[in-house]
Design an enzyme around this catalytic site. Structure first.
Site, PDB file in Angstrom:
ATOM      1  CG  HIS A 107      17.653 -15.077 -41.225  1.00  9.74           C
ATOM      2  ND1 HIS A 107      18.067 -13.778 -41.180  1.00  9.74           N
ATOM      3  CD2 HIS A 107      18.714 -15.819 -40.802  1.00  9.74           C
ATOM      4  CE1 HIS A 107      19.312 -13.720 -40.762  1.00  9.74           C
ATOM      5  NE2 HIS A 107      19.733 -14.957 -40.519  1.00  9.74           N
ATOM      6  CD  GLU A 108      18.760 -19.655 -39.914  1.00  5.59           C
ATOM      7  OE1 GLU A 108      19.783 -20.053 -40.529  1.00  5.59           O
ATOM      8  OE2 GLU A 108      18.808 -18.835 -38.988  1.00  5.59           O
TER       9      GLU A 108
ATOM     10  CB  THR B 216      15.847 -30.246 -22.771  1.00  2.18           C
ATOM     11  OG1 THR B 216      16.821 -29.930 -21.779  1.00  2.18           O
ATOM     12  CG2 THR B 216      15.314 -28.969 -23.381  1.00  2.18           C
TER      13      THR B 216
ATOM     14  N   PRO C  81      15.595 -26.222 -18.937  1.00  4.11           N
ATOM     15  CG  PRO C  81      14.943 -24.940 -17.114  1.00  4.11           C
ATOM     16  CD  PRO C  81      15.453 -24.828 -18.511  1.00  4.11           C
TER      17      PRO C  81
ATOM     18  CG  ASP D 211      23.606 -13.832 -40.010  1.00  5.55           C
ATOM     19  OD1 ASP D 211      24.164 -14.741 -39.379  1.00  5.55           O
ATOM     20  OD2 ASP D 211      22.441 -13.883 -40.438  1.00  5.55           O
TER      21      ASP D 211
ATOM     22  N   GLY E 137      21.395 -27.400 -21.327  1.00  5.28           N
ATOM     23  CA  GLY E 137      20.082 -27.336 -21.953  1.00  5.28           C
ATOM     24  C   GLY E 137      19.030 -26.740 -21.052  1.00  5.28           C
TER      25      GLY E 137
HETATM   26  P1  ADP Z   1      15.809 -31.641 -17.239  1.00  9.93           P
HETATM   27  O1  ADP Z   1      16.613 -32.515 -16.344  1.00  9.93           O
HETATM   28  O2  ADP Z   1      16.483 -31.333 -18.535  1.00  9.93           O
HETATM   29  O3  ADP Z   1      15.247 -30.425 -16.594  1.00  9.93           O
HETATM   30  P2  ADP Z   1      14.010 -33.858 -17.132  1.00  9.93           P
HETATM   31  O4  ADP Z   1      14.912 -34.960 -17.541  1.00  9.93           O
HETATM   32  O5  ADP Z   1      13.772 -33.713 -15.683  1.00  9.93           O
HETATM   33  O6  ADP Z   1      14.539 -32.479 -17.700  1.00  9.93           O
HETATM   34  O7  ADP Z   1      12.648 -33.995 -17.914  1.00  9.93           O
HETATM   35  C1  ADP Z   1      11.414 -33.901 -17.272  1.00  9.93           C
HETATM   36  C2  ADP Z   1      10.433 -34.866 -17.875  1.00  9.93           C
HETATM   37  O8  ADP Z   1      10.119 -34.489 -19.213  1.00  9.93           O
HETATM   38  C3  ADP Z   1      10.958 -36.264 -17.978  1.00  9.93           C
HETATM   39  O9  ADP Z   1      10.782 -36.988 -16.796  1.00  9.93           O
HETATM   40  C4  ADP Z   1      10.121 -36.827 -19.110  1.00  9.93           C
HETATM   41  O10 ADP Z   1       8.869 -37.228 -18.654  1.00  9.93           O
HETATM   42  C5  ADP Z   1       9.936 -35.628 -20.016  1.00  9.93           C
HETATM   43  N1  ADP Z   1      10.925 -35.619 -21.095  1.00  9.93           N
HETATM   44  C6  ADP Z   1      11.851 -34.660 -21.323  1.00  9.93           C
HETATM   45  N2  ADP Z   1      12.592 -34.941 -22.413  1.00  9.93           N
HETATM   46  C7  ADP Z   1      12.157 -36.132 -22.870  1.00  9.93           C
HETATM   47  C8  ADP Z   1      12.546 -36.973 -23.945  1.00  9.93           C
HETATM   48  N3  ADP Z   1      13.532 -36.647 -24.794  1.00  9.93           N
HETATM   49  N4  ADP Z   1      11.880 -38.126 -24.109  1.00  9.93           N
HETATM   50  C9  ADP Z   1      10.875 -38.477 -23.282  1.00  9.93           C
HETATM   51  N5  ADP Z   1      10.476 -37.734 -22.244  1.00  9.93           N
HETATM   52  C10 ADP Z   1      11.077 -36.561 -22.035  1.00  9.93           C
HETATM   53 ZN    ZN Z   2      21.609 -15.697 -40.036  1.00  6.62          ZN
END
Ligand code: ADP
Ligand code: ZN
Length: 618
Positions: free
Chosen positions: A447-448, A230, A228, A523, A226
Site C-alpha cells: 500500500h505505502e 515508548t 506506554p 485515502d 505516545g
Molecule cells: P513511557 O513513559 O513512555 O510509558 P518508559 O519511559 O517508562 O515509557 O519506558 C519504560 C522502559 O522501557 C524504560 O525504563 C526503558 O528501560 C525501556 N525503554 C523504552 N524506550 C526506550 C528507548 N528508546 N531506549 C532505551 N530504553 C527504552
Molecule cells: Zn494510504
C-alpha cells in the site's frame, strides 16, 4: 554465584537505583504514619472508656439522691425547693429541698427552658446559682468527651485513611546527585530527533540566565504523546540527568483518586516542592487523567476541573526567574483539554513513536549491555521479529530471556531462550492484538509502496521523504513527502495528480496482491473531499461551472440549485475519482518492478529514507 546470576542481579540493581530507593523511603514514612494513626485511635478509645466509667460512677453515686424531673417541677411550683445549683452546659442540676438535709441531683431535659422556669421562681425566694465552671472538672470533661467520642473516632479514622492513601508527600524527587546513576541521553536509544529538540531545554536548565538575558523564550511545558513504554519517562529523566537537576514526578491518576478538593492542593504542593529545588524537571505522567476535556458536570468532573485549573494557575505563574520545566506524558492526546495547549503552557508537543527496525536494534543493544549472549545470537534478528514492540517490551524480552537462560542452566543466553521469551511476551501482546502479523505487514508495505511509486511519476507531486510500515497513530504505515516552499495556489493538474497519488495505495493492493483492504479508507476519504472541493468550491468542472456551494454552512444550498445540478456535481466528482484510480493503476502496472522493489525493501527494513528511495529510481 555463577555468571548468569550475577548478571541478573546487576540488572535488578540498576533498576532499583532509579526507582526503588525513594519509594522505599516513602513507604517507611507511610508506615510510620499508619502506626501513628492506629495509636491515636487506640488512645482515643481508651480515654473514652475511662471517661465513660467516671461519668457513670458520678451518676451512680448520686443514684440514691436522685430527684425525678417531674417531681422537681412539681416541688418548684409548690415552693418546696430552697436552692438550685446548675452548671452551664450540663443537664445535671443540684437541688436543695426545704426541710431535707441532703442535696439531691436531677437530670433536666433542656437547660434553656429550665433556667427560664427557675428564674421565674427567684422572685419567690429560691436561691439559684448558675456556675460557669463545673465543680467536678473530671465529670464535665468526661461528659463532653463522651458526647464527642463518635465524632473524634470518625475524624481519626479519616486521618488514617488519608495517610494510607499517601496524602502527605507523594511527589517523588529524584535528586540526581553523584552517588546515583543518572539517566543520560545515551541511555535512550533511537528518538534522535526528539533528543535534538530536548537539547535546548537541557541548555536552558543549565544556564537560564544566558537565555533570559537574550530574551529567548524556552518552552516551559512539553507534552509527550505516545504509547506506554515508548520511553517518555525515560527521556524526561534523561533531560534531568543531562542538565544535572532534580526530577520530580507524579502520575495524573494519583491526583484524582483523592477526596474532593485534594487534587488541587496536591498540585500546589508539587509545585511548591519544585520551586524549592529549582532548576528542576517536573514530570506528570498520564496527564489525561487530570487534563481531559472540561465539561460542566458531576462531582468527579468538577474535581478534575479544580485540579486542572490549579495546574494551569501554577504554570501561568512561572516567572522568568523560575527554571522549572514541566514535561507531561499521555497516550490519548485527543482527550486533552485545549486550555493545556495554549502558549506558555504545553505549547510544544512531541510525538514518541514505537521504534522502527533500527531503533529496536539500538534499544536491544542498550539493554543487552550487561548480558552475555551465545555467538549465534544477533540483536538484529531479534529486532526483525519484533515489529511494533515498544522499548519497554523489548527490554522485557531480554530480561525474560536472561531469566530463562538461568532457569535452563545455560552458560550464556541462547537463541532458544530468546525465542521462548519472545513467545511469552508475544502471547501477552496478542491478547491486546498489538503484534503486527506478516500478512498485515505485506499489505501495508504494498500500500505505502503504491503511494510512493505513483507519486514518483507525477510531475507536480512532492518528492518522497520517508516511507514506513510502522504504525503511526491510526495509520498502519505512512508515506511522508518533502514539503515544498510556500505555495499560494494549487493548480487543477496538481489536484488531479494528488488524487492519483492518494489512490496509488489502493491500486497497488489490488494489482500486486489481487485484494483490497480497509487500509485505504482514509485515502479515499481525503480524495473524495478534494474532488468535491474541485467541483463545488474551486469551480474546476466545466459541466458544473464556476460555482461555489458550501453545504457545511447551508445544507439547503444544493436544493436551491435543483436536481439537475446536484446530479451533475455527483457525476463530476465520480469522474474525477474514477479517472484518478485508473491512472494510478496504469502507473503501477507500468512500474511493477519498482513497486516490488520498494515493498520488499520495506518488508526488510520497515523504513526507507529519501536517499534509499531515490536510489531505487536511478
Ligand atoms: P513511557 O513513559 O513512555 O510509558 P518508559 O519511559 O517508562 O515509557 O519506558 C519504560 C522502559 O522501557 C524504560 O525504563 C526503558 O528501560 C525501556 N525503554 C523504552 N524506550 C526506550 C528507548 N528508546 N531506549 C532505551 N530504553 C527504552
Ligand atoms: Zn494510504
Amino acid at each position: 554465584m555463577n555468571h548468569k546470576e550475577r548478571m541478573l542481579k546487576k540488572e535488578g540493581n540498576r533498576i532499583s537505583m532509579e526507582n526503588n530507593k525513594p519509594e522505599e523511603k516513602n513507604n517507611k514514612e507511610k508506615n510510620n504514619k499508619i502506626l501513628l494513626g492506629i495509636l491515636a485511635i487506640v488512645l482515643l478509645v481508651a480515654i473514652g472508656i475511662v471517661g465513660y466509667f467516671v461519668f457513670f460512677y458520678e451518676n451512680q453515686g448520686a443514684e440514691d439522691n436522685k430527684l425525678a424531673y417531674t417531681d422537681l417541677i412539681k416541688q418548684l411550683a409548690d415552693g418546696e425547693i430552697e436552692k438550685i445549683e446548675m452548671t452551664v452546659g450540663s443537664t445535671t442540676v443540684k437541688v436543695k429541698q426545704k426541710n431535707v438535709e441532703e442535696e439531691k441531683t436531677a437530670i433536666i431535659p433542656s437547660t434553656q427552658a429550665f433556667i427560664e422556669l427557675v428564674q421565674e421562681k427567684v422572685a419567690d425566694g429560691i436561691e439559684f446559682n448558675l456556675n460557669q465552671k463545673s465543680q467536678n472538672v473530671l465529670v464535665s470533661i468526661s461528659e463532653t468527651f463522651f458526647t464527642l467520642l463518635p465524632t473524634l473516632m470518625i475524624v481519626a479514622l479519616f486521618i488514617l485513611v488519608f495517610k494510607m492513601q499517601g496524602l502527605g508527600e507523594k511527589g517523588k524527587v529524584y535528586d540526581q546527585d553523584a552517588s546515583k546513576e543518572k539517566v543520560k541521553f545515551d541511555d535512550v536509544a533511537g528518538l534522535d530527533e526528539e533528543k535534538q529538540e530536548m537539547i535546548e531545554i537541557v541548555q536552558f536548565l543549565k544556564e537560564p540566565k544566558k537565555f533570559n538575558e537574550m530574551g529567548a523564550k524556552v518552552p516551559r511545558g512539553v507534552l509527550l504523546y505516545g504509547k506506554p513504554g515508548t520511553g517518555k519517562t525515560l527521556i524526561a529523566k534523561a533531560i534531568a540527568g543531562e542538565a544535572d537537576v532534580p526530577f520530580i514526578s507524579m502520575s495524573g491518576s494519583e491526583f484524582i483518586e483523592m477526596f474532593a478538593g485534594l487534587g488541587a492542593s496536591r498540585v500546589r504542593k508539587l509545585f511548591e516542592k519544585a520551586r524549592k529545588v529549582a532548576p528542576c524537571i517536573v514530570f506528570i505522567d498520564e496527564i489525561d487523567a487530570i487534563g481531559s476535556r472540561r465539561s460542566s458536570g458531576n462531582g468527579a468532573e468538577s474535581e478534575n476541573n479544580q485540579t486542572l485549573n490549579q495546574l494551569l494557575v501554577e504554570m501561568d505563574g512561572f516567572d522568568t526567574e523560575e527554571t522549572i520545566i514541566v514535561l507531561a506524558a499521555t497516550n490519548r492526546p485527543e482527550m486533552l483539554d485545549k486550555a493545556l495547549l495554549r502558549p506558555g503552557r504545553f505549547d510544544r508537543q512531541i510525538t514518541i513513536n514505537v521504534p522502527d527496525l533500527k531503533g529496536r536494534e539500538e534499544i536491544l543493544k542498550i539493554h543487552s549491555k550487561d548480558k552475555k549472549f551465545a555467538e549465534n545470537v544477533t540483536l538484529k534478528s531479534i529486532a526483525e521479529d519484533t515489529a511494533g514492540f515498544t522499548g519497554a517490551e523489548l527490554s522485557n524480552i531480554l530480561n525474560e530471556a536472561a531469566i530463562l537462560a538461568t532457569i535452563n542452566e545455560h552458560e550464556v543466553i541462547q537463541q532458544e531462550d530468546i525465542e521462548e521469551a519472545l513467545k511469552k511476551v508475544t502471547v501477552g501482546l496478542q491478547k491486546t492484538s498489538r503484534v503486527i502479523s506478516d500478512k498485515d505487514k505485506k499489505l501495508t508495505a504494498y500500500h505505502e509502496a503504491g503511494h510512493a511509486v505513483v507519486s514518483q511519476y507525477l510531475e507536480t507531486q512532492e518528492p518522497v521523504k520517508e516511507i514506513s510500515i510502522i504504525p503511526r497513530g491510526m495509520a498502519g504505515g505512512y508515506t511522508m513527502y518533502k514539503t515544498n516552499e510556500d505555495k499560494n495556489y494549487i493548480s487543477k493538474t496538481e489536484m488531479e495528480e494528488r488524487l492519483i497519488a492518494l489512490l496509488g495505495g489502493r491500486a497497488a493492493e489490488k494489482i500486486a496482491l489481487n485484494d483490497i483492504s480497509t487500509g485505504a479508507s482514509n485515502d479515499i476519504e481525503v480524495a473524495t473531499k478534494i474532488a468535491k472541493d474541485m467541483v463545488t468550491v474551486y469551480g474546476m468542472s466545466d459541466v458544473v461551472g464556476t460555482i461555489s456551494i458550501n453545504t457545511e454552512k447551508d445544507p439547503y444550498e444544493l436544493q436551491l440549485l435543483g436536481e439537475k445540478y446536484t446530479d451533475a456535481i455527483g457525476a463530476e466528482v465520480k469522474i474525477l475519482l474514477d479517472n484518478a484510480y485508473k491512472e494510478a493503476q496504469k502507473l503501477i502496472l507500468e512500474h511493477m518492478d519498482k513497486l516490488h522493489e520498494v515493498a520488499e525493501k520495506l518488508l526488510k527494513q520497515e523504513t526507507i529514507d529519501e536517499e534509499e528511495f531515490e536510489k531505487i529510481f536511478e
